[in-house]
Design a protein around this motif. Sequence first.
Motif, PDB file in Angstrom:
ATOM      1  N   VAL A  79      -0.843  19.114  61.900  1.00  0.00           N
ATOM      2  CA  VAL A  79      -1.608  19.980  61.012  1.00  0.00           C
ATOM      3  C   VAL A  79      -3.088  19.908  61.362  1.00  0.00           C
ATOM      4  N   ARG A  80      -3.546  18.693  61.680  1.00  0.00           N
ATOM      5  CA  ARG A  80      -4.955  18.535  62.046  1.00  0.00           C
ATOM      6  C   ARG A  80      -5.275  19.358  63.304  1.00  0.00           C
ATOM      7  N   ASN A  81      -4.366  19.309  64.280  1.00  0.00           N
ATOM      8  CA  ASN A  81      -4.582  20.067  65.518  1.00  0.00           C
ATOM      9  C   ASN A  81      -4.588  21.572  65.259  1.00  0.00           C
ATOM     10  N   LYS A  82      -3.778  22.011  64.315  1.00  0.00           N
ATOM     11  CA  LYS A  82      -3.739  23.436  63.976  1.00  0.00           C
ATOM     12  C   LYS A  82      -5.061  23.848  63.317  1.00  0.00           C
ATOM     13  N   GLU A  83      -5.560  22.984  62.420  1.00  0.00           N
ATOM     14  CA  GLU A  83      -6.846  23.276  61.763  1.00  0.00           C
ATOM     15  C   GLU A  83      -7.964  23.342  62.812  1.00  0.00           C
ATOM     16  N   ARG A  84      -7.908  22.395  63.757  1.00  0.00           N
ATOM     17  CA  ARG A  84      -8.930  22.344  64.801  1.00  0.00           C
ATOM     18  C   ARG A  84      -8.907  23.600  65.665  1.00  0.00           C
ATOM     19  N   ALA A  85      -7.692  24.027  66.018  1.00  0.00           N
ATOM     20  CA  ALA A  85      -7.550  25.225  66.854  1.00  0.00           C
ATOM     21  C   ALA A  85      -8.106  26.443  66.120  1.00  0.00           C
ATOM     22  N   CYS A  86      -7.844  26.539  64.819  1.00  0.00           N
ATOM     23  CA  CYS A  86      -8.373  27.658  64.024  1.00  0.00           C
ATOM     24  C   CYS A  86      -9.900  27.646  64.059  1.00  0.00           C
ATOM     25  N   GLU A  87     -10.443  26.471  63.850  1.00  0.00           N
ATOM     26  CA  GLU A  87     -11.908  26.315  63.825  1.00  0.00           C
ATOM     27  C   GLU A  87     -12.519  26.793  65.137  1.00  0.00           C
ATOM     28  N   LEU A  94     -11.400  28.885  67.224  1.00  0.00           N
ATOM     29  CA  LEU A  94     -11.259  30.323  67.460  1.00  0.00           C
ATOM     30  C   LEU A  94     -11.965  31.175  66.418  1.00  0.00           C
ATOM     31  N   GLY A  95     -12.480  30.536  65.384  1.00  0.00           N
ATOM     32  CA  GLY A  95     -13.128  31.318  64.325  1.00  0.00           C
ATOM     33  C   GLY A  95     -12.131  31.918  63.339  1.00  0.00           C
ATOM     34  N   ILE A  96     -10.985  31.279  63.218  1.00  0.00           N
ATOM     35  CA  ILE A  96     -10.005  31.694  62.200  1.00  0.00           C
ATOM     36  C   ILE A  96     -10.222  30.783  60.988  1.00  0.00           C
ATOM     37  N   ARG A  97     -10.404  31.383  59.811  1.00  0.00           N
ATOM     38  CA  ARG A  97     -10.578  30.560  58.614  1.00  0.00           C
ATOM     39  C   ARG A  97      -9.216  30.021  58.185  1.00  0.00           C
ATOM     40  N   SER A  98      -9.054  28.710  58.081  1.00  0.00           N
ATOM     41  CA  SER A  98      -7.751  28.183  57.644  1.00  0.00           C
ATOM     42  C   SER A  98      -7.913  27.398  56.344  1.00  0.00           C
ATOM     43  N   LYS A  99      -6.866  27.471  55.528  1.00  0.00           N
ATOM     44  CA  LYS A  99      -6.869  26.750  54.246  1.00  0.00           C
ATOM     45  C   LYS A  99      -5.635  25.879  54.249  1.00  0.00           C
ATOM     46  N   THR A 100      -5.800  24.577  53.961  1.00  0.00           N
ATOM     47  CA  THR A 100      -4.628  23.702  53.891  1.00  0.00           C
ATOM     48  C   THR A 100      -4.386  23.336  52.435  1.00  0.00           C
ATOM     49  N   PHE A 101      -3.157  23.528  51.982  1.00  0.00           N
ATOM     50  CA  PHE A 101      -2.789  23.151  50.615  1.00  0.00           C
ATOM     51  C   PHE A 101      -1.921  21.908  50.703  1.00  0.00           C
ATOM     52  N   LYS A 102      -2.502  20.762  50.371  1.00  0.00           N
ATOM     53  CA  LYS A 102      -1.723  19.512  50.421  1.00  0.00           C
ATOM     54  C   LYS A 102      -1.159  19.271  49.038  1.00  0.00           C
TER      55      LYS A 102
END
Length: 233
Positions: free
Chosen positions: A1-9, A11-19
Amino acid sequence: VRNKERACEELGIRSKTFKLPQETSQAEVIDLIKKLNNDPEIHGILVQLPVPKQIDPDAVIEAIDPAKDVDGLHPVNMGRLIRGQQCLKPCTPHGCMVMIKRTGIDIKGKKAVVVGRSNIVGKPVSVMLLQENATVTVCHSKTVNLEKETREADILVVAVGRPEFIKGDMVKPGAVVIDVGINRLDNRKLVGDVDFESVSKKAGWITPVPGGVGPMTITMLMHNTVEAAERLC
Ligand code: NAP
């Protein structure tokens, strides 16, 4: 999940994680998904599996709007994939296909062997290879004489979940070998389903673990998110 958030960042994709807490009910998860389905600011939704045992993963995946299903696991996207229709493709198999194509080999008419028949990897990658006109054999735990099958493969995709299961003597010289497996050994080392040491001496192409299919899966998730956004906007 961390790697997915990093990849979004990156590329300039806003990501929201709901834990959500471990004890969250299925109804609560589905409520959240419905809210995101209806939010025009959101173009992609993924539920990170596995989920706790009170939650049915199929019910949760089916709650996602197929147009926002960036993991490509919703039955509508799976059904479209099998029918050869436009869809959001499951990320891991899609990443495998991109890597096979990047070797420059012509997939048409090649013998492809897929070891593993899960819904997230084995089955969809078999369908994708078939669509590229490979002759596809799908192997699983009940396959008799697995070695005979794998030794004939020009393209070998392995998604079994058993450390270093495929050895050099099971592979055709020059084959393209895609190792989907991620296995943590007792000594904490991460290895694939393919014995890299012996198979890399035989194969024409081989993906490493870590650093092969894993990062490609995230790349295809980003690809699907952009595709979903472009179609929804
Ligand atoms: P899975 O659902 O456990 O499926 C494993 C498949 O392997 C099953 O079809 C099983 O056959 C088959 N199998 C088990 N033992 C076998 C044997 N001795 N001979 C032949 N086939 C055998 O696993 P999965 O979800 O597809 O994942 C497979 C691996 O890929 C795991 O290591 C997982 O962590 C990894 N993975 C990586 C990524 C990534 O992004 N890199 C993504 C997804 C998965 P049956 O159907 O007969 O039981």
